[in-house]
Design a protein around this motif. Structure first.
Motif, PDB file in Angstrom:
ATOM      1  N   ASP A   1       8.812  11.655   0.154  1.00  0.00           N
ATOM      2  CA  ASP A   1       8.013  10.482   0.508  1.00  0.00           C
ATOM      3  C   ASP A   1       8.630   9.256  -0.158  1.00  0.00           C
ATOM      4  O   ASP A   1       9.234   9.366  -1.236  1.00  0.00           O
ATOM      5  CB  ASP A   1       6.565  10.665   0.036  1.00  0.00           C
TER       6      ASP A   1
ATOM      7  N   HIS B   1       7.399   4.972  -0.573  1.00  0.00           N
ATOM      8  CA  HIS B   1       6.486   3.893  -0.211  1.00  0.00           C
ATOM      9  C   HIS B   1       6.579   2.756  -1.228  1.00  0.00           C
ATOM     10  O   HIS B   1       7.098   2.925  -2.325  1.00  0.00           O
ATOM     11  CB  HIS B   1       5.041   4.403  -0.091  1.00  0.00           C
TER      12      HIS B   1
ATOM     13  N   THR C   1       1.763   1.043   0.036  1.00  0.00           N
ATOM     14  CA  THR C   1       1.937   0.766   1.460  1.00  0.00           C
ATOM     15  C   THR C   1       3.124   1.556   1.980  1.00  0.00           C
ATOM     16  O   THR C   1       4.203   1.538   1.385  1.00  0.00           O
ATOM     17  CB  THR C   1       2.205  -0.739   1.697  1.00  0.00           C
ATOM     18  N   TRP C   2       2.910   2.256   3.097  1.00  0.00           N
ATOM     19  CA  TRP C   2       3.956   3.029   3.751  1.00  0.00           C
ATOM     20  C   TRP C   2       4.435   2.287   5.005  1.00  0.00           C
ATOM     21  O   TRP C   2       3.705   1.456   5.559  1.00  0.00           O
ATOM     22  CB  TRP C   2       3.434   4.400   4.155  1.00  0.00           C
ATOM     23  N   ASP C   3       5.631   2.610   5.455  1.00  0.00           N
ATOM     24  CA  ASP C   3       6.190   1.982   6.656  1.00  0.00           C
ATOM     25  C   ASP C   3       5.341   2.221   7.900  1.00  0.00           C
ATOM     26  O   ASP C   3       5.338   1.404   8.816  1.00  0.00           O
ATOM     27  CB  ASP C   3       7.619   2.468   6.916  1.00  0.00           C
ATOM     28  N   ASN C   4       4.602   3.336   7.942  1.00  0.00           N
ATOM     29  CA  ASN C   4       3.782   3.652   9.121  1.00  0.00           C
ATOM     30  C   ASN C   4       2.443   2.908   9.123  1.00  0.00           C
ATOM     31  O   ASN C   4       1.597   3.143   9.984  1.00  0.00           O
ATOM     32  CB  ASN C   4       3.547   5.158   9.237  1.00  0.00           C
ATOM     33  N   GLY C   5       2.226   2.019   8.139  1.00  0.00           N
ATOM     34  CA  GLY C   5       0.996   1.239   8.082  1.00  0.00           C
ATOM     35  C   GLY C   5      -0.070   1.800   7.163  1.00  0.00           C
ATOM     36  O   GLY C   5      -1.065   1.126   6.864  1.00  0.00           O
ATOM     37  N   LYS C   6       0.103   3.029   6.692  1.00  0.00           N
ATOM     38  CA  LYS C   6      -0.866   3.628   5.771  1.00  0.00           C
ATOM     39  C   LYS C   6      -0.929   2.801   4.488  1.00  0.00           C
ATOM     40  O   LYS C   6       0.097   2.321   3.992  1.00  0.00           O
ATOM     41  CB  LYS C   6      -0.451   5.067   5.448  1.00  0.00           C
ATOM     42  N   GLN C   7      -2.144   2.643   3.959  1.00  0.00           N
ATOM     43  CA  GLN C   7      -2.346   1.927   2.708  1.00  0.00           C
ATOM     44  C   GLN C   7      -3.355   2.672   1.845  1.00  0.00           C
ATOM     45  O   GLN C   7      -4.264   3.313   2.368  1.00  0.00           O
ATOM     46  CB  GLN C   7      -2.861   0.513   2.962  1.00  0.00           C
TER      47      GLN C   7
END
Length: 151
Positions: A33, A35, A58-64
């Protein structure tokens, strides 16, 4: 009266906002992983034994995610006991803080974190060593810079 800023001067140097990247790897070095992070470390002015940290991921896929960690100073250690974790941190030299903690929801698990702050107070390197049943199974590598450096 105990005062966290006076008795843990290395930790006091971490006050402020930090941005960086977390990279989680397995024991073979494979990336599991990655982020971005924004951490805020503060010392509430109403109580010289208190500490407060907010971690934002914050992840590249929009997950926070956002997690809050209030802490209390006692006997040269910073203690955490939240709904999520239980642990403590202590200083080992002029640039290093060690943190031990366990997630309350995961039995037979604990983590050691080594936090290094640069002499200029604007860079941090952190490593997490994850253990299950006393055996390491992954690591997190964290590189951070102070946001809005004033030093």
């Amino acid at each position: 009266m105990e005062n966290i800023r006076e008795e843990m001067p290395v930790l006091a140097r971490h006050e402020g906002d930090w941005v960086g990247t977390y990279t989680l790897i397995d024991c073979d070095g494979n990336v599991l992983d990655r982020h971005r992070s924004h951490l805020t470390c503060s010392f509430p002015t109403d109580d010289p034994t208190k500490y407060y940290q907010i971690n934002r991921y914050t992840w590249d896929n929009g997950k926070q995610e956002e997690h809050q960690f209030p802490g209390a100073y006692c006997d040269k250690k910073l203690w955490f006991d939240t709904e999520r974790i239980k642990g403590h941190a202590w200083e080992v030299d002029d640039s290093t803080v060690i943190l031990w903690f366990a997630y309350k929801s995961v039995p037979d698990f604990y983590l050691y974190e080594m936090i290094q702050i640069s002499p200029c107070n604007n860079h941090r390197a952190r490593t997490w060593h994850w253990f299950k049943q006393d055996k390491i199974y992954q690591r997190t590598l964290i590189q951070e810079e102070r946001l809005n450096s004033t030093i």
